[in-house]
Design an enzyme around this catalytic site. Sequence first.
Site, short mmCIF file in Angstrom:
data_model
loop_
_atom_site.label_atom_id
_atom_site.label_comp_id
_atom_site.label_asym_id
_atom_site.label_seq_id
_atom_site.Cartn_x
_atom_site.Cartn_y
_atom_site.Cartn_z
CB ALA A 1 -10.22 -12.14 64.71
CG ASN A 2 -7.54 -16.82 67.63
OD1 ASN A 2 -8.56 -16.47 67.93
ND2 ASN A 2 -7.08 -18.15 67.39
CB THR A 3 -7.45 -19.59 63.71
OG1 THR A 3 -6.95 -20.59 62.86
CG2 THR A 3 -8.97 -19.86 64.04
N GLY A 4 -7.81 -19.18 60.69
CA GLY A 4 -8.38 -19.26 59.66
C GLY A 4 -8.89 -18.18 58.95
N GLY A 6 -10.92 -15.67 59.54
CA GLY A 6 -11.02 -14.33 60.32
C GLY A 6 -9.70 -13.74 60.48
CB SER A 128 -22.16 -22.19 55.72
OG SER A 128 -21.74 -23.48 54.85
CE1 TYR A 155 -21.39 -24.63 60.28
CE2 TYR A 155 -22.04 -25.72 58.31
CZ TYR A 155 -21.24 -24.80 59.11
OH TYR A 155 -20.36 -23.88 58.30
#
Length: 282
Positions: A1-4, A6, A128, A155
């Site tokens: 949750a620290n980037t992008g 999220g 995705s 992926y």
Amino acid sequence: ANTGVGFEAAKVFAGKGARVLLGCRNPDKGNDAVARIIAAHPEADVEVVELDLADLASVRRAAEVVGQEPRLDVLENNAGVMYVPKSVTADGFELQFGVNHLGHFALTGLLLSTLEATPNSRIVTTSSSGHRFGNGDLFWDDINADDSYHTRKRYYASKLANLLFTHELDRRLRAKGSSTIAVAVHPGGSNTELTRHMGGLMGVMWRLSQPLMNSAEEGAWSTELAATAQGVEGGQYFGPSRFGELSGPAKQVDSSKASKDPDKAKRLWDLSIQMTGVDPGI
């Protein structure tokens, strides 16, 4: 949750008055994210929970921390790795399947009692559009890529697993009459750090298509809709509405036929319990 995506979703939730727990692998980056959210919303109630989805011991510790909360309205299974070189988790699982599916499966299972104790709670799992591009196979006979490894196919399989898990979880919640629902989302083409390992022709095409893509802030729209909108029903799937679900405002979308296969979903559920040692109990 620290980037992008999220981070952007967490910032919006905090700005609307929610108490938000940021699951972050790196506590320093998590604390930086808290500072950025508080800078935008000084009254925000935000805390970091150390969480490494590539390590089931870390998942269990995080679940113990979150399980102490008096309520849990939304669990957002957002973390992901994409197109990484062959590697394994702390527990020996192929990394993309281990992080993108098994870590989230375990976290959800460990927090399910807390979620069900909160009326009308939601489990939102990020898949995705890439789930369509595989052959519908999860590499059952080579789940940890001991024999072969293709980074994109692995992926795609992990993202198919996210949807199979969502549908199976929702079926089981419905069967017991739970008010908790499970839904899935995808951010479309969002300009985030997730694509750091994308190279070659696909990387060139990705960069050329960036003018059509959502920003990370816009990519979070589907997450925010699934987590908070009225009328959301279990088993639904949300993504961008324009350019073949590449960008634009969020709406309900459809997933592949393979993602709705109940036999595959149950097989994945049973395998996930076996691999993680976590039985959601439903």
